[in-house]
Design an enzyme around this catalytic site. Structure first.
Site, mmCIF file in Angstrom:
data_model
loop_
_atom_site.group_PDB
_atom_site.id
_atom_site.type_symbol
_atom_site.label_atom_id
_atom_site.label_comp_id
_atom_site.label_asym_id
_atom_site.label_seq_id
_atom_site.Cartn_x
_atom_site.Cartn_y
_atom_site.Cartn_z
ATOM 1 N N SER A 93 61.613 -16.942 25.564
ATOM 2 C CA SER A 93 61.021 -18.270 25.430
ATOM 3 C C SER A 93 61.801 -19.137 24.444
ATOM 4 O O SER A 93 62.902 -19.569 24.734
ATOM 5 C CB SER A 93 59.555 -18.144 25.025
ATOM 6 N N ASP A 237 62.134 -21.094 28.699
ATOM 7 C CA ASP A 237 61.733 -20.621 30.029
ATOM 8 C C ASP A 237 60.889 -21.642 30.778
ATOM 9 O O ASP A 237 60.348 -21.344 31.841
ATOM 10 C CB ASP A 237 61.012 -19.279 29.948
ATOM 11 N N ASP A 239 57.979 -22.970 30.521
ATOM 12 C CA ASP A 239 56.528 -22.919 30.739
ATOM 13 C C ASP A 239 55.805 -23.885 29.804
ATOM 14 O O ASP A 239 54.592 -24.065 29.909
ATOM 15 C CB ASP A 239 55.980 -21.495 30.593
#
Length: 449
Positions: A93, A237, A239
């Site tokens: 992340s 990533d 998200d």
């Protein structure tokens, strides 16, 4: 092994090929019999991790669907909509480039529950029996997962509304997993988009991959030129997404969640957020006629509470929003689409932010050994026994003029203490008192007996 967001570590440290293969075997023993989808972000160690984890999965007799480099929510959408029994995302992340990680996804596309993660850990610590030579799994490369994900978002967007608004977007993908899919999505929506740091590069040369204000000077500077209506920044990533207004003002994740939640609940409906998220979210939802549900910290917890309560939207204060009409996981690209719709309907982001109630938040991070954490919580509960305590996650004290919470970090040897009020002095004073009490409890526990 699992923290609040998967297994994290330095590549070729704990995450070496031996451990990674055993992790893959453990995942297959719990999420199998397969097939299992796997994808990665742009980190330079990702090929190694994908190969090692895939080898472990196939060794247990499960097939692998290799999606390549796509955002975490694209992997989750693939798992949700295809005949696979689970998924694995190789990502760390927002962590520095030397880190990588393994995030596990259940068959419904949500992040694995704590129970599933515990079963994977138990399997890792056991002797696993691999498949016979003629039952070893195979690997299939899937090249369409990114486009399928984009198609799904477009199908949920008010495309005509966005097109007619002629919004100009400056997009920062942090050279991460959204570098291909989010620009494609914007073009599909007819948005004029200028991308920066949109070249997949796991060394993250543009800036650190967490979309915090201190990491986004380039985006904020470009927004101040007056050429754009909205700035958006992904993490590694993709998200999550944080936003910058047309005037170049950085919008914290809790403020953007408040706007998205206010727009989503309309004249009714539920929203879910955590006990550590600013009251600006709760206030905004209630003012819009909706109901708010508070839960423990962690996007899997928020997602599952949304499923349980039928909530329309959920999220945390880090730019991770979850949209119940799309999928029950954080989705940075969908966050951009919903924000574009809000601007098209309601005008500039600057004006919308100014319409929200304002709170002052004071945050402190206190070191604490992991083995002391349970005793510290008990000591703080005893010291605060005269207050009404919310113990959903750590200890939270609610007052008429604000609230404060102390909760243990799930990944580091520390506690986080947050205090909030509309009165800055109240927030600061309450934080200082909690910090002093925390230090007193820790000192007493560490004293020799």
């Amino acid at each position: 092994m699992f923290g609040t967001n998967g297994i994290r570590g330095i590549a070729n440290g704990f995450l070496d090929c031996g451990n990674l293969t055993k992790i893959g075997m453990s995942i297959a023993s719990v999420l199998g019999p397969g097939p299992i989808a796997i994808a990665c972000d742009t980190r330079i160690s990702s090929d190694m991790l994908v190969s090692a984890v895939s080898a472990g999965i196939m060794a247990m007799g499960a097939d692998v669907h290799d999606l390549g480099m796509v955002p975490t929510p694209a992997l989750q959408y693939y798992v949700k909509t295809h005949d696979v029994t689970g998924g694995v995302m190789i990502t760390a992340s927002h962590n520095p480039p030397e880190f990588n990680g393994v995030k596990c996804v259940s068959s419904d596309g949500t992040e694995c529950s704590k129970e599933e993660e515990s079963r994977i850990e138990d399997a890792f610590d056991s002797d696993l029996e691999t498949a016979s030579w003629d039952a070893i799994g195979s690997r299939t490369v899937i090249g369409t997962a990114g486009e399928e994900y984009v198609d799904a978002i477009v199908s949920k967007a008010d495309v005509d509304l966005i097109r007619k608004a002629n919004i100009r977007l400056c997009l920062d993908c942090a050279n991460g997993a959204g570098s291909n899919t989010t620009p494609l999505l914007m073009r599909r929506l007819g948005v004029t988009v200028v991308g920066i740091n949109c070249n997949p590069d796991g060394r993250f040369p543009g800036h650190h991959s967490e979309p915090l204000e201190r990491n986004l000077p380039q985006l904020m500077s470009l927004m101040k030129t007056g050429q754009f209506d909205l700035g958006a920044a992904h993490d590694g990533d993709a998200d999550r997404c944080c936003f910058v207004t047309g005037s170049g003002r950085y919008i914290p994740g809790d403020v953007s969640l408040a706007l998205l939640a206010r727009g989503a609940v309309g004249n009714g409906g539920k929203a879910v957020t955590t006990v550590a998220t600013s009251s600006v979210v709760s206030d905004s939802v209630k003012q819009a006629g909706g109901d708010i549900v508070l839960t423990a910290v962690g996007s899997p917890v928020v997602a599952r509470k949304m499923m349980e309560t039928g909530a329309i939207i959920g999220g945390e204060d880090n730019g991770g929003a979850i949209f119940g009409d799309h999928q029950f996981c954080r989705d940075g690209a969908m966050s951009i689409v919903r924000m574009l719709e809000l601007i098209a309907r309601n005008g500039s982001l600057d004006e919308q932010v100014d319409s929200l109630p304002r709170y002052h938040t004071v945050k402190a991070v206190m070191p604490c050994r992991d083995d002391l954490k349970p005793a510290v919580i008990e000591g703080m509960r005893d010291a605060l026994k005269d207050h009404d305590l919310n113990t959903v996650d750590g200890i939270r004290i609610d007052k008429a003029d604000g609230w404060a919470i102390m909760r243990p970090s799930g990944t580091e040897p520390k506690f986080r203490i947050t205090s909030e009020s509309k009165d800055e002095e109240v927030a600061r004073g309450r934080s200082e008192r909690l910090v002093a009490l925390f230090e007193e409890v820790v000192s007493r526990l560490e004293a020799p007996r």
